[in-house]
Design an enzyme around this catalytic site. Structure first.
Site, PDB file in Angstrom:
ATOM      1  CE  LYS A  79      -4.043   2.064   0.646  1.00  0.00           C
ATOM      2  NZ  LYS A  79      -3.711   2.949  -0.500  1.00  0.00           N
ATOM      3  CE  LYS A  86       3.836   6.862   6.168  1.00  0.00           C
ATOM      4  NZ  LYS A  86       3.498   7.777   5.046  1.00  0.00           N
ATOM      5  CE  LYS A 116       4.911   7.700  -1.326  1.00  0.00           C
ATOM      6  NZ  LYS A 116       4.289   7.737  -0.009  1.00  0.00           N
ATOM      7  CB  THR A 160      -2.468  13.061   5.722  1.00  0.00           C
ATOM      8  OG1 THR A 160      -2.869  12.119   4.735  1.00  0.00           O
ATOM      9  CG2 THR A 160      -1.007  12.860   6.042  1.00  0.00           C
ATOM     10  CG  ASN A 207      -4.267  16.704   1.396  1.00  0.00           C
ATOM     11  OD1 ASN A 207      -3.933  16.242   2.477  1.00  0.00           O
ATOM     12  ND2 ASN A 207      -5.495  16.558   0.914  1.00  0.00           N
ATOM     13  CB  SER A 217      -5.703   4.653   2.456  1.00  0.00           C
ATOM     14  OG  SER A 217      -5.455   5.776   1.648  1.00  0.00           O
TER      15      SER A 217
HETATM   16  N1  GLU Z   1       0.809   8.983   0.299  1.00  0.00           N
HETATM   17  C1  GLU Z   1       0.370   8.828   1.644  1.00  0.00           C
HETATM   18  C2  GLU Z   1       1.513   8.445   2.552  1.00  0.00           C
HETATM   19  O1  GLU Z   1       2.654   8.697   2.246  1.00  0.00           O
HETATM   20  C3  GLU Z   1      -0.851   7.914   1.753  1.00  0.00           C
HETATM   21  C4  GLU Z   1      -0.623   6.513   1.286  1.00  0.00           C
HETATM   22  C5  GLU Z   1      -1.910   5.672   1.235  1.00  0.00           C
HETATM   23  O2  GLU Z   1      -2.943   6.156   1.635  1.00  0.00           O
HETATM   24  O3  GLU Z   1      -1.799   4.538   0.778  1.00  0.00           O
HETATM   25  O4  GLU Z   1       1.325   7.956   3.629  1.00  0.00           O
END
Ligand code: GLU
Length: 418
Positions: A74, A98, A110, A194, A225, A352
């Site tokens: 993810k 994370k 990513k 976030t 954002n 998410s």
């Molecule tokens: N891009 C965000 C992060 O770095 C969200 C990633 C997601 O929701 O999968 O945590």
């Protein structure tokens, strides 16, 4: 005196160093560390896009899947001119960690496309988004790897990508991507999540150092954002937002900036300075004497070069990787409380996850329900990390890595990988 000549600004090397440090504390076996130090899979793609003037431009992008021991990979997709494969690899590693900190059933991934979306027309942006999704479509899916927004990507782009994936697979597949528009199965509260999650961790950290939120001064680097919504939410909680910046400049007002006005300027694509706020240097913002500093832009905002001059009481890493390990050491020595990225900005991937769960069961929650569940996760995770940090006499980042790597290692062992 703080300048360490050998400081690496390569995020991949930084992520490896962080994993090694936590693994050592946990006494993890070498096999586990070797697996965790590199992504399981990295796909490099080039795809042609027809530009508005009739020319063809070939774009390059990456999707890195770091680990999928606990569940599907993810993580977001960023569109930025400075994207590199090493950056995307590091960001995928941080996603694994994370998800582990807050206990989500996901590994990390990513994606990134080297492009400057600010220079693309709406049509070009759509074709880049669809082109990239098509190029990575073989390796993503609701039970394989689930992308989301990141730097310079947004719900509209997620909608296009979801449509491309659904068409390619001949079925409506909302669970392939999160951060979608509500009408396509997006979750209420995802857009603010976030920032909202980050604010929950700041509230707990402020209690920890015995400072009130009311009247607390805040400086925010980055007005995308996360930066702008954090500004709004912190202002609602009585904080004084004294400085904000974006890629064009920074503004300062010791009496507190008008956040709503700044948001209007941002929406109108106007420079942040105006309406009487004084202009300051972007680097100067980081060094202000404030209660709370939010680096909410890109990696390496604070390095060994400027870390010695940081005067905030709390640094909440709203961005991914804003402090280098050397900078981290320096601000820790100064007694600054750092809420690490893998905890501070984990609210985004947490909601998410809620979005994906809602997609899989086809049943949708109210915003109160989403925000309530987010608060539970963030507050519980903050205290788990804080308690472990105290137990081991270490900082929040190391404790967060310890909790997370322990979980990932346990899953890898249970699967028989090590
Ligand atoms: N891009 C965000 C992060 O770095 C969200 C990633 C997601 O929701 O999968 O945590």
């Amino acid at each position: 005196m703080w300048k360490r000549m050998s400081e690496s600004l390569n995020p991949y090397e930084i992520a490896q160093r962080q994993i090694e440090a936590a693994a050592e504390k946990l006494n993890l076996n070498q096999g586990i560390v070797e697996i965790l130090k590199r992504p399981l899979r990295v796909l490099t793609v080039s795809f042609p896009v027809k530009m508005d003037d009739g020319s063809i431009q070939v774009f390059e992008g990456f999707r890195s899947q770091h680990n999928d021991a606990i569940g599907p990979a993810k993580g977001g997709i960023r569109f930025h001119p400075s994207v590199t494969m090493d950056e995307v690899k590091a960001l995928s590693m941080w996603m694994s960690v994370k998800c582990g900190v807050v206990g989500l059933p996901y590994g990390g991934a990513k994606g990134g496309v080297i492009c400057d979306p600010r220079k693309l027309s709406e049509g070009e942006l759509e074709r880049v988004s669809r082109g990239f999704m098509e190029a990575i479509s073989q390796i993503v899916g609701p039970d394989k790897d689930i992308p989301a927004p990141d730097v310079y990507t947004n719900p509209k782009i997620m909608g296009w990508m979801m449509d491309t994936f659904s068409r390619l697979n001949h079925k409506f597949s909302p669970g392939v991507i999160t951060g979608k528009p509500l009408i396509l199965g997006g979750s209420k509260g995802r857009n603010e999540s976030t920032a909202r999650g980050c604010v929950f961790t700041i509230v707990e950290a402020m209690k920890e150092i015995g400072k009130p939120m009311q009247g607390a001064t805040v400086a925010i680097q980055g007005f995308g954002n996360v930066g702008r919504i954090s500004a709004r939410l912190l202002h609602e909680r009585g904080c004084k937002i004294v400085a904000v910046s974006d890629s064009n400049g920074a503004v300062y007002d010791s009496n507190g900036l008008d956040v709503a006005k700044l948001e209007q300027r941002k929406d109108a694509r106007l420079p942040l300075d105006g309406d009487g706020a004084s202009k300051i240097g972007q680097n100067e913002l980081l060094e202000l004497e404030v209660d709370i500093l939010l680096p909410a832009a890109l990696e390496n905002a604070i390095t060994s070069e400027n870390a010695g001059r940081i005067k905030a009481s709390i640094i909440a890493e709203a961005a991914n990787g804003p402090l280098t390990p050397d900078a981290d050491e320096i601000v820790n020595e100064k007694g600054i409380l750092v809420i690490p990225d893998i905890l501070a900005n984990s609210g985004g991937v947490t909601v998410s996850y809620f979005e994906w769960v809602q997609n899989l069961m086809n049943y949708y929650w109210s915003e109160e329900e989403v925000n309530g569940k987010l608060a539970d996760v963030m507050i519980r995770s903050f205290h788990e990390v804080n308690q472990l940090a105290k137990q081991h006499n270490t900082n929040l980042r190391t404790a967060a890595y310890m909790i997370s790597l322990q979980r990932i290692a346990e899953a890898m062992k249970a699967r028989g990988w090590v």
